[in-house]
Design a protein around this motif. Structure first.
Motif, PDB file in Angstrom:
ATOM      1  N   LEU A  24       0.834  -1.205   0.000  1.00 44.32           N
ATOM      2  CA  LEU A  24       0.000   0.000   0.000  1.00 44.32           C
ATOM      3  C   LEU A  24       0.864   1.248   0.000  1.00 44.32           C
ATOM      4  N   GLN A  25       1.899   1.254   0.829  1.00 41.77           N
ATOM      5  CA  GLN A  25       2.809   2.404   0.882  1.00 41.77           C
ATOM      6  C   GLN A  25       3.434   2.685  -0.479  1.00 41.77           C
ATOM      7  N   ALA A  30       3.829   5.695  -5.635  1.00 41.28           N
ATOM      8  CA  ALA A  30       3.835   5.630  -7.097  1.00 41.28           C
ATOM      9  C   ALA A  30       2.709   6.452  -7.711  1.00 41.28           C
ATOM     10  N   GLU A  31       1.557   6.453  -7.054  1.00 38.87           N
ATOM     11  CA  GLU A  31       0.385   7.143  -7.598  1.00 38.87           C
ATOM     12  C   GLU A  31       0.232   8.570  -7.086  1.00 38.87           C
ATOM     13  N   GLY A  32       1.106   8.972  -6.156  1.00 36.39           N
ATOM     14  CA  GLY A  32       0.994  10.317  -5.604  1.00 36.39           C
ATOM     15  C   GLY A  32      -0.271  10.527  -4.791  1.00 36.39           C
ATOM     16  N   LYS A  33      -0.726   9.478  -4.116  1.00 33.32           N
ATOM     17  CA  LYS A  33      -1.951   9.582  -3.324  1.00 33.32           C
ATOM     18  C   LYS A  33      -1.668  10.233  -1.973  1.00 33.32           C
ATOM     19  N   ARG A  34      -2.734  10.693  -1.342  1.00 30.20           N
ATOM     20  CA  ARG A  34      -2.664  11.251   0.005  1.00 30.20           C
ATOM     21  C   ARG A  34      -3.655  10.486   0.873  1.00 30.20           C
ATOM     22  N   LEU A  35      -3.121   9.774   1.849  1.00 30.43           N
ATOM     23  CA  LEU A  35      -3.960   8.935   2.706  1.00 30.43           C
ATOM     24  C   LEU A  35      -3.920   9.454   4.139  1.00 30.43           C
ATOM     25  N   VAL A  36      -5.101   9.672   4.707  1.00 26.42           N
ATOM     26  CA  VAL A  36      -5.244  10.079   6.098  1.00 26.42           C
ATOM     27  C   VAL A  36      -6.071   9.025   6.820  1.00 26.42           C
ATOM     28  N   VAL A  37      -5.543   8.522   7.940  1.00 27.89           N
ATOM     29  CA  VAL A  37      -6.279   7.560   8.763  1.00 27.89           C
ATOM     30  C   VAL A  37      -6.419   8.162  10.159  1.00 27.89           C
ATOM     31  N   VAL A  38      -7.655   8.315  10.610  1.00 31.80           N
ATOM     32  CA  VAL A  38      -7.955   8.899  11.914  1.00 31.80           C
ATOM     33  C   VAL A  38      -8.239   7.773  12.905  1.00 31.80           C
ATOM     34  N   PHE A  39      -7.548   7.821  14.038  1.00 26.87           N
ATOM     35  CA  PHE A  39      -7.747   6.843  15.110  1.00 26.87           C
ATOM     36  C   PHE A  39      -8.347   7.570  16.309  1.00 26.87           C
ATOM     37  N   GLU A  40      -9.552   7.193  16.673  1.00 26.82           N
ATOM     38  CA  GLU A  40     -10.211   7.764  17.836  1.00 26.82           C
ATOM     39  C   GLU A  40     -10.768   6.639  18.702  1.00 26.82           C
ATOM     40  N   ALA A  91       1.495  14.757  -1.694  1.00 26.69           N
ATOM     41  CA  ALA A  91       1.399  13.615  -2.608  1.00 26.69           C
ATOM     42  C   ALA A  91       2.422  12.548  -2.220  1.00 26.69           C
ATOM     43  N   GLY A  92       1.959  11.289  -2.184  1.00 22.62           N
ATOM     44  CA  GLY A  92       2.856  10.182  -1.873  1.00 22.62           C
ATOM     45  C   GLY A  92       3.088   9.975  -0.398  1.00 22.62           C
ATOM     46  N   GLU A  93       2.197  10.517   0.446  1.00 26.10           N
ATOM     47  CA  GLU A  93       2.382  10.408   1.898  1.00 26.10           C
ATOM     48  C   GLU A  93       1.150   9.828   2.584  1.00 26.10           C
ATOM     49  N   ILE A  94       1.402   9.239   3.745  1.00 22.41           N
ATOM     50  CA  ILE A  94       0.360   8.692   4.619  1.00 22.41           C
ATOM     51  C   ILE A  94       0.509   9.358   5.980  1.00 22.41           C
ATOM     52  N   VAL A  95      -0.592   9.834   6.546  1.00 17.85           N
ATOM     53  CA  VAL A  95      -0.568  10.392   7.899  1.00 17.85           C
ATOM     54  C   VAL A  95      -1.588   9.648   8.750  1.00 17.85           C
ATOM     55  N   LEU A  96      -1.129   9.163   9.883  1.00 17.18           N
ATOM     56  CA  LEU A  96      -1.973   8.465  10.849  1.00 17.18           C
ATOM     57  C   LEU A  96      -2.187   9.404  12.039  1.00 17.18           C
ATOM     58  N   LEU A 139      -7.646  10.606   0.560  1.00 22.24           N
ATOM     59  CA  LEU A 139      -8.292   9.371   0.996  1.00 22.24           C
ATOM     60  C   LEU A 139      -8.398   9.430   2.515  1.00 22.24           C
ATOM     61  N   LEU A 140      -9.616   9.520   3.036  1.00 20.05           N
ATOM     62  CA  LEU A 140      -9.839   9.685   4.473  1.00 20.05           C
ATOM     63  C   LEU A 140     -10.546   8.462   5.039  1.00 20.05           C
ATOM     64  N   ARG A 141      -9.936   7.873   6.068  1.00 20.29           N
ATOM     65  CA  ARG A 141     -10.541   6.730   6.755  1.00 20.29           C
ATOM     66  C   ARG A 141     -10.585   7.041   8.250  1.00 20.29           C
ATOM     67  N   LYS A 142     -11.730   6.747   8.898  1.00 16.88           N
ATOM     68  CA  LYS A 142     -11.924   7.091  10.303  1.00 16.88           C
ATOM     69  C   LYS A 142     -12.309   5.836  11.092  1.00 16.88           C
ATOM     70  N   TYR A 143     -11.543   5.550  12.153  1.00 21.16           N
ATOM     71  CA  TYR A 143     -11.779   4.360  12.968  1.00 21.16           C
ATOM     72  C   TYR A 143     -11.995   4.742  14.424  1.00 21.16           C
ATOM     73  N   TRP A 144     -13.053   4.192  14.999  1.00 19.85           N
ATOM     74  CA  TRP A 144     -13.342   4.387  16.415  1.00 19.85           C
ATOM     75  C   TRP A 144     -13.096   3.060  17.140  1.00 19.85           C
ATOM     76  N   PHE A 145     -12.147   3.061  18.068  1.00 20.87           N
ATOM     77  CA  PHE A 145     -11.826   1.868  18.838  1.00 20.87           C
ATOM     78  C   PHE A 145     -12.696   1.845  20.094  1.00 20.87           C
ATOM     79  N   SER A 146     -13.507   0.811  20.199  1.00 22.38           N
ATOM     80  CA  SER A 146     -14.484   0.710  21.276  1.00 22.38           C
ATOM     81  C   SER A 146     -14.051  -0.348  22.284  1.00 22.38           C
ATOM     82  N   VAL A 147     -13.957   0.046  23.545  1.00 20.00           N
ATOM     83  CA  VAL A 147     -13.558  -0.878  24.613  1.00 20.00           C
ATOM     84  C   VAL A 147     -14.580  -0.794  25.739  1.00 20.00           C
ATOM     85  N   GLY A 148     -14.875  -1.944  26.359  1.00 21.51           N
ATOM     86  CA  GLY A 148     -15.828  -1.971  27.453  1.00 21.51           C
ATOM     87  C   GLY A 148     -15.263  -1.352  28.717  1.00 21.51           C
TER      88      GLY A 148
END
Length: 264
Positions: A24-25, A30-40, A91-96, A139-148
């Motif tokens: 993926l990296q 290669a494609e000059g994409k911009r990926l953002v992944v949000v962890f909450e 372009a070409g970077e990923i930020v978490l 490219l934006l992806r958002k994840y919510w980590f749920s714990v009891g």
């Protein structure tokens, strides 16, 4: 509740997924994409551990972690999203994002670190902000980590009793134990306003950290149409013949002592 995933299965599967993350990296580069992944998610929900496993084999010049401290007095006078914009990828970077602009909808709101007006403005502007990012090609992806609640408290106690991890237990973590329902209401209200079709929230059951990491990474990979980029051919050059240079003796430099002889 599902049986906890064994370490053997986890170690096998996580390595396969980490190999895919490297692919993926390379695709992002290669494609000059911009990926953002949000962890909450709640405190001690496993966000940091998931981020570590994702970045373990990635190039830090391509994939970086944004974990911002509390805003300075100057930053508090800026547009709320301004300091997060500065962390977005080129372009070409990923930020978490290990926590993100959603701080305003969580800890800031629950602990009264923002005004009701600032909170309402965030809920109005956040979907607009995210739609602008997506419209611009992010490219934006958002994840919510749920714990009891019981598992969260167990993890807090484990941190308290472990000198190597005690630093993870902040005063804000301790206060969150007494505000469980307040955080639940804030999370539900946040989801109502910001779970939009263009940037939906994906919830991760993280009572079992191993399952959570496998499930989250598998899902992330499934949402991106990456492909394996053919690596360039690398040929190591031959060493040139020696010219007679003599290096100074080791005794004239400061050497790190070898303590491994004492290890049994």
């Amino acid at each position: 509740m599902a049986k906890k995933l064994s370490r053997e299965v986890y170690e096998r599967e996580i390595l396969v997924l980490q190999a895919e993350l490297v692919k993926l990296q390379e695709w992002v580069k290669a494609e000059g994409k911009r990926l953002v992944v949000v962890f909450e998610g709640r405190d001690a929900a496993g966000k940091g551990g998931a981020i570590k496993r994702i970045t373990e084999y990635l190039n830090p010049r391509v994939a970086r972690i944004a974990a911002l401290p509390k805003p300075t007095e100057r930053e508090r006078t800026q547009w709320y999203f301004q300091r997060y914009v500065a962390e977005l990828p080129a372009a070409g970077e990923i930020v978490l994002f290990d926590r993100s602009w959603y701080n305003r909808a969580g800890v800031e709101f629950v602990m009264d670190f923002c005004t009701p007006e600032e909170y309402a403005r965030f809920l109005h502007q956040c979907p607009i902000f995210e739609r602008l990012l997506i419209e611009d090609g992010v490219l934006l992806r958002k994840y919510w980590f749920s714990v009891g609640d019981a598992e969260q408290e167990r993890r807090f106690r484990a941190r308290r009793d472990d000198p190597m991890r005690r630093w993870k237990l902040s005063p804000m973590d301790l206060r969150s134990l007494t505000r469980w329902e307040d955080y639940s209401r804030a999370k539900d209200q946040m989801m109502t306003h910001t779970d939009i079709p263009e940037a939906p929230w994906y919830e991760v059951d993280s009572d079992d950290k191993r399952r959570a990491r496998i499930n989250m990474i598998t899902h992330l990979l499934s949402t991106i149409p990456y492909y394996e980029v053919e690596p360039p051919h690398i040929e190591l050059p031959e060493r040139p013949p020696a010219t007679g240079y003599v290096r100074p003796p080791r005794r004239v430099s400061h050497q790190v002592p070898d303590v491994t002889d004492r290890l049994g």
